[in-house]
Design a protein around this motif. Structure first.
Motif, PDB file in Angstrom:
ATOM      1  N   ASN A  50       0.810  -1.211   0.000  1.00 26.10           N
ATOM      2  CA  ASN A  50       0.000   0.000   0.000  1.00 26.10           C
ATOM      3  C   ASN A  50       0.848   1.269   0.000  1.00 26.10           C
ATOM      4  N   VAL A  51       2.054   1.205  -0.530  1.00 26.03           N
ATOM      5  CA  VAL A  51       2.921   2.382  -0.607  1.00 26.03           C
ATOM      6  C   VAL A  51       2.671   3.107  -1.930  1.00 26.03           C
ATOM      7  N   PRO A  52       2.234   4.366  -1.911  1.00 27.38           N
ATOM      8  CA  PRO A  52       2.021   5.096  -3.169  1.00 27.38           C
ATOM      9  C   PRO A  52       3.334   5.221  -3.954  1.00 27.38           C
ATOM     10  N   VAL A  53       3.255   4.976  -5.238  1.00 30.42           N
ATOM     11  CA  VAL A  53       4.441   5.062  -6.095  1.00 30.42           C
ATOM     12  C   VAL A  53       4.968   6.495  -6.107  1.00 30.42           C
ATOM     13  N   GLY A  54       6.276   6.628  -6.014  1.00 29.99           N
ATOM     14  CA  GLY A  54       6.900   7.940  -6.083  1.00 29.99           C
ATOM     15  C   GLY A  54       7.058   8.639  -4.749  1.00 29.99           C
ATOM     16  N   THR A  55       6.715   7.951  -3.655  1.00 32.68           N
ATOM     17  CA  THR A  55       6.848   8.573  -2.336  1.00 32.68           C
ATOM     18  C   THR A  55       8.129   8.119  -1.647  1.00 32.68           C
ATOM     19  N   ILE A  56       8.654   9.002  -0.812  1.00 32.47           N
ATOM     20  CA  ILE A  56       9.867   8.713  -0.044  1.00 32.47           C
ATOM     21  C   ILE A  56       9.550   8.935   1.431  1.00 32.47           C
ATOM     22  N   PRO A  57       9.719   7.912   2.270  1.00 33.29           N
ATOM     23  CA  PRO A  57       9.333   8.045   3.681  1.00 33.29           C
ATOM     24  C   PRO A  57      10.199   9.054   4.420  1.00 33.29           C
ATOM     25  N   LEU A  58       9.539   9.848   5.250  1.00 38.46           N
ATOM     26  CA  LEU A  58      10.224  10.841   6.071  1.00 38.46           C
ATOM     27  C   LEU A  58      10.092  10.531   7.552  1.00 38.46           C
ATOM     28  N   PHE A  59       8.887  10.143   7.959  1.00 36.37           N
ATOM     29  CA  PHE A  59       8.585   9.862   9.370  1.00 36.37           C
ATOM     30  C   PHE A  59       7.688   8.638   9.420  1.00 36.37           C
ATOM     31  N   MET A  60       8.147   7.611  10.128  1.00 39.91           N
ATOM     32  CA  MET A  60       7.433   6.340  10.163  1.00 39.91           C
ATOM     33  C   MET A  60       7.226   5.896  11.604  1.00 39.91           C
ATOM     34  N   VAL A  61       6.033   5.409  11.893  1.00 38.29           N
ATOM     35  CA  VAL A  61       5.741   4.865  13.220  1.00 38.29           C
ATOM     36  C   VAL A  61       5.310   3.415  13.060  1.00 38.29           C
ATOM     37  N   ASP A  62       6.018   2.541  13.730  1.00 38.24           N
ATOM     38  CA  ASP A  62       5.766   1.106  13.684  1.00 38.24           C
ATOM     39  C   ASP A  62       4.517   0.791  14.497  1.00 38.24           C
ATOM     40  N   MET A  63       3.495   0.238  13.846  1.00 40.70           N
ATOM     41  CA  MET A  63       2.260  -0.109  14.528  1.00 40.70           C
ATOM     42  C   MET A  63       2.079  -1.619  14.672  1.00 40.70           C
ATOM     43  N   TRP A  64       3.146  -2.385  14.448  1.00 46.01           N
ATOM     44  CA  TRP A  64       3.101  -3.805  14.777  1.00 46.01           C
ATOM     45  C   TRP A  64       3.070  -3.941  16.308  1.00 46.01           C
ATOM     46  N   GLU A  65       2.405  -4.955  16.814  1.00 45.88           N
ATOM     47  CA  GLU A  65       2.269  -5.095  18.263  1.00 45.88           C
ATOM     48  C   GLU A  65       3.606  -5.217  18.976  1.00 45.88           C
ATOM     49  N   HIS A  66       4.599  -5.797  18.292  1.00 40.55           N
ATOM     50  CA  HIS A  66       5.887  -5.971  18.976  1.00 40.55           C
ATOM     51  C   HIS A  66       6.535  -4.628  19.310  1.00 40.55           C
ATOM     52  N   ALA A  67       6.068  -3.541  18.683  1.00 40.31           N
ATOM     53  CA  ALA A  67       6.653  -2.226  18.927  1.00 40.31           C
ATOM     54  C   ALA A  67       6.156  -1.587  20.219  1.00 40.31           C
ATOM     55  N   PHE A  68       5.029  -2.059  20.752  1.00 37.14           N
ATOM     56  CA  PHE A  68       4.443  -1.356  21.898  1.00 37.14           C
ATOM     57  C   PHE A  68       3.796  -2.240  22.953  1.00 37.14           C
ATOM     58  N   TYR A  69       3.573  -3.525  22.681  1.00 38.29           N
ATOM     59  CA  TYR A  69       2.691  -4.309  23.547  1.00 38.29           C
ATOM     60  C   TYR A  69       3.210  -4.453  24.975  1.00 38.29           C
TER      61      TYR A  69
END
Length: 207
Positions: free
Chosen positions: A148-167
């Protein structure tokens, strides 16, 4: 020889406490991120062996494995530097202006980004990215590690929403985790990424 390597954290495991515990950072970096690096290198080796042996029957599987694991490696490499002890507050300079131009205000961006993060069904990431075609900023959900990554975009700020990141810290209360992230956001790193994206990609895709 491995192509991908696990980067060191730019701070101690416990440096982001109380917002993210040292135990989560240790497990997240040393096990989860490391597993993606191993998986990406393994996929490259399998692809090379398939080409050398002329047996391309499983090529789709190995390409999918590479996309997933390389996504995990790339996403986490951005995520670690997007966070910093003593971070938080609001961005300044060109980043602040870009956010205002694209979202109206920092508060509007923050509300949009938070809703995006909390709306993820299953595993994924919330992403602020530079759209190299329009020259503006966009927010989107990244599913798993690569979808689901739009073509032509470059990530600047990312937040991990997998459970292992916060559970371990927040159980299933994702809203508290996202709220905590704003206290350790490294806007200097995000601003640097924006400057690099603008300098190296503007006008390259559509001419």
């Amino acid at each position: 020889m491995a192509v991908y390597t696990l980067p060191e954290l730019p701070y101690d495991y416990a440096a982001l406490e109380p917002h993210i515990s040292g135990r989560i950072m240790e497990l997240h970096h040393d096990r989860h991120h490391a597993a993606y690096v191993t998986g990406a290198n393994g996929a490259l080796e399998a692809l090379a062996a398939a080409r050398a042996g002329g047996d391309l029957a499983a090529i789709n599987l190995w390409e999918k494995n590479l996309a997933f694991n390389l996504g995990g490696h790339t996403n986490h490499s951005v995520f670690w530097t997007n966070l910093a002890p003593g971070g938080g507050g609001e961005p300044e300079g060109e980043l602040a202006e870009a956010i205002k131009d694209s979202f109206g205000s920092f508060a509007a961006f923050q509300a949009h980004f938070t809703a995006t993060a909390l709306g993820i069904q299953g595993s994924g990431w919330a992403v602020l990215a530079y759209d190299s075609i329009s020259g503006g900023l966009v927010v989107f959900q990244l599913f798993d590690q690569q979808a689901n990554v739009p073509v032509g975009t470059i990530p600047l700020f990312m937040v991990d929403m997998w459970e292992h990141a916060f559970y371990l810290d927040y159980l299933n209360v994702k809203a508290d985790y996202v709220k905590a992230i704003w206290n350790i956001a490294n806007w200097e790193d995000v601003a640097r990424r924006l400057a690099d994206a603008v300098a190296h990609t503007q006008g390259l895709i559509l001419r």
